[in-house]
Design a protein around this motif. Structure first.
Motif, mmCIF file in Angstrom:
data_model
loop_
_atom_site.group_PDB
_atom_site.id
_atom_site.type_symbol
_atom_site.label_atom_id
_atom_site.label_comp_id
_atom_site.label_asym_id
_atom_site.label_seq_id
_atom_site.Cartn_x
_atom_site.Cartn_y
_atom_site.Cartn_z
ATOM 1 N N GLY A 5 0.758 -1.225 0.000
ATOM 2 C CA GLY A 5 0.000 0.000 0.000
ATOM 3 C C GLY A 5 0.802 1.297 0.000
ATOM 4 N N LEU A 6 1.872 1.387 0.794
ATOM 5 C CA LEU A 6 2.601 2.656 0.898
ATOM 6 C C LEU A 6 3.443 2.933 -0.343
ATOM 7 N N GLU A 7 3.664 1.916 -1.174
ATOM 8 C CA GLU A 7 4.503 2.087 -2.360
ATOM 9 C C GLU A 7 3.704 2.602 -3.557
ATOM 10 N N GLY A 8 2.400 2.513 -3.489
ATOM 11 C CA GLY A 8 1.575 2.876 -4.642
ATOM 12 C C GLY A 8 1.513 4.386 -4.851
ATOM 13 N N GLU A 9 0.910 4.777 -5.959
ATOM 14 C CA GLU A 9 0.851 6.193 -6.295
ATOM 15 C C GLU A 9 -0.117 6.949 -5.389
ATOM 16 N N GLU A 10 -1.235 6.320 -5.072
ATOM 17 C CA GLU A 10 -2.199 6.962 -4.180
ATOM 18 C C GLU A 10 -2.241 6.183 -2.873
ATOM 19 N N PRO A 11 -2.144 6.883 -1.741
ATOM 20 C CA PRO A 11 -2.182 6.136 -0.484
ATOM 21 C C PRO A 11 -3.551 5.483 -0.273
ATOM 22 N N THR A 12 -3.502 4.250 0.206
ATOM 23 C CA THR A 12 -4.725 3.520 0.504
ATOM 24 C C THR A 12 -5.034 3.701 1.989
ATOM 25 N N HIS A 13 -6.285 3.929 2.302
ATOM 26 C CA HIS A 13 -6.655 4.202 3.689
ATOM 27 C C HIS A 13 -7.436 3.047 4.294
ATOM 28 N N GLY A 14 -7.175 2.794 5.564
ATOM 29 C CA GLY A 14 -7.885 1.742 6.270
ATOM 30 C C GLY A 14 -7.841 1.993 7.764
ATOM 31 N N GLU A 15 -8.305 1.023 8.523
ATOM 32 C CA GLU A 15 -8.369 1.172 9.973
ATOM 33 C C GLU A 15 -8.013 -0.155 10.623
ATOM 34 N N CYS B 288 1.755 -12.102 6.853
ATOM 35 C CA CYS B 288 2.192 -11.026 5.973
ATOM 36 C C CYS B 288 2.618 -9.838 6.821
ATOM 37 N N VAL B 289 3.540 -9.050 6.280
ATOM 38 C CA VAL B 289 4.059 -7.871 6.971
ATOM 39 C C VAL B 289 3.845 -6.666 6.063
ATOM 40 N N THR B 290 3.091 -5.688 6.525
ATOM 41 C CA THR B 290 2.829 -4.476 5.747
ATOM 42 C C THR B 290 3.186 -3.268 6.599
ATOM 43 N N THR B 291 4.009 -2.389 6.046
ATOM 44 C CA THR B 291 4.345 -1.154 6.751
ATOM 45 C C THR B 291 3.276 -0.110 6.428
ATOM 46 N N CYS B 292 2.612 0.386 7.462
ATOM 47 C CA CYS B 292 1.567 1.397 7.298
ATOM 48 C C CYS B 292 1.982 2.684 8.021
ATOM 49 N N ARG B 293 1.374 3.792 7.594
ATOM 50 C CA ARG B 293 1.612 5.054 8.279
ATOM 51 C C ARG B 293 0.388 5.394 9.125
ATOM 52 N N VAL B 294 0.623 5.781 10.375
ATOM 53 C CA VAL B 294 -0.468 6.086 11.295
ATOM 54 C C VAL B 294 -0.988 7.490 11.020
ATOM 55 N N ARG B 295 -2.270 7.592 10.760
ATOM 56 C CA ARG B 295 -2.892 8.896 10.507
ATOM 57 C C ARG B 295 -3.519 9.444 11.787
ATOM 58 N N ALA B 296 -4.074 8.571 12.607
ATOM 59 C CA ALA B 296 -4.687 9.016 13.862
ATOM 60 C C ALA B 296 -4.865 7.823 14.771
ATOM 61 N N VAL B 297 -4.760 8.077 16.069
ATOM 62 C CA VAL B 297 -5.014 7.048 17.078
ATOM 63 C C VAL B 297 -6.220 7.495 17.890
ATOM 64 N N ASP B 298 -7.204 6.630 18.022
ATOM 65 C CA ASP B 298 -8.409 6.946 18.793
ATOM 66 C C ASP B 298 -8.763 5.710 19.610
ATOM 67 N N VAL C 114 -4.975 4.356 9.377
ATOM 68 C CA VAL C 114 -3.665 4.169 8.747
ATOM 69 C C VAL C 114 -3.764 4.348 7.238
ATOM 70 N N SER C 115 -2.629 4.665 6.629
ATOM 71 C CA SER C 115 -2.527 4.587 5.172
ATOM 72 C C SER C 115 -1.518 3.508 4.827
ATOM 73 N N GLY C 116 -1.631 3.041 3.588
ATOM 74 C CA GLY C 116 -0.706 2.011 3.140
ATOM 75 C C GLY C 116 -1.244 0.603 3.260
ATOM 76 N N VAL C 117 -2.560 0.463 3.452
ATOM 77 C CA VAL C 117 -3.105 -0.891 3.610
ATOM 78 C C VAL C 117 -3.093 -1.638 2.272
ATOM 79 N N ASP C 118 -2.834 -2.937 2.336
ATOM 80 C CA ASP C 118 -2.919 -3.802 1.164
ATOM 81 C C ASP C 118 -3.609 -5.115 1.507
ATOM 82 N N MET C 119 -4.275 -5.153 2.675
ATOM 83 C CA MET C 119 -4.906 -6.377 3.142
ATOM 84 C C MET C 119 -6.346 -6.458 2.634
ATOM 85 N N LEU C 120 -6.862 -7.673 2.585
ATOM 86 C CA LEU C 120 -8.286 -7.832 2.368
ATOM 87 C C LEU C 120 -9.021 -7.332 3.605
ATOM 88 N N ASP C 121 -10.203 -6.762 3.378
ATOM 89 C CA ASP C 121 -11.025 -6.282 4.473
ATOM 90 C C ASP C 121 -11.308 -7.417 5.462
#
Lengths: 129, 129
Positions: free
Chosen positions: B28-38, B94-104, B110-117
């Motif tokens: 996810g973090l390598e792509g052109e548009e960041p992917t968002h998830g939680e 699997c190991v995916t590096t994500c960026r934290v957008r907010a903690v609640d 997070v951004s950078g998701v590449d997992m199935l929902d």
């Protein structure tokens, strides 16, 4: 594999010079002197090594099988375990990037080991490009 | 945790826009548009998040729970699975590096998701410094 808990079956083990956690470096490839070890797969998994070449790095996923799985806070309670790389955590899967020195059948000579001797290995992966 | 097979108990799950593996990006973090998830942890694990800050990256370890665990060779048999990052592998962690957008609380945007929902999450780690 569709319902938890998920079972991991080791694919092999890693041989290192480290008998106790005090001896093991934090991360082997980052240290001043490279640490040498060997990953030995069970015979059934040897076909999975095809394409791994000398000099490449590989991410080694291994189990800290002496870990305390009840730990949620570390450093006197100041830090949550998920903001660290402590081996003591609910699911003690550790990830160490090693450099391949030689491949011989189902044995990989590697540098960068930081595992205790005999730790179970559950996966090897190409690093993210 | 001292004898195999080792059991992993999910600490939570990840919510993403991806319902099928065709939709999910490779990383996810390598792509052109960041992917968002939680990432949503089970309540018991919330204390483990202490110290994770907005803007940091975190390594997410998750289970590809629809993986074919019998796979040892990929790409028409030319490559061993351990020289790739295919989710189909004996222990499909699997190991995916994500960026934290907010903690609640126990939720991390997070951004950078590449997992199935709905994929089970088994660990979060600080990236190697």
């Amino acid at each position: 594999m569709t319902e938890p808990p998920f079972e991991l079956e080791p694919i092999g083990e890693v041989r290192t010079p480290f008998e106790t956690s005090d001896e093991a470096p934090r991360q082997g490839l980052e240290g001043e002197e490279p640490t040498h070890g060997e990953i030995v797969l069970a015979p059934a998994f040897e076909p999975g090594l095809e394409g791994i070449e000398d000099g490449e790095t590989v991410d080694v996923l291994w189990i800290a099988d002496e870990a305390d799985r009840s730990v949620l806070r570390v450093r006197d309670g100041e830090r949550g375990v998920f903001s660290t790389r402590s081996p003591h955590r609910p699911n003690p899967i550790c990830v160490t990037t090693c450099r391949v020195r030689a491949v011989d059948g189902r044995r990989l000579a590697v540098s960068g080991v930081d595992m205790l001797d005999g730790s179970p290995v559950v996966d090897l992966k190409a690093p993210l490009e």
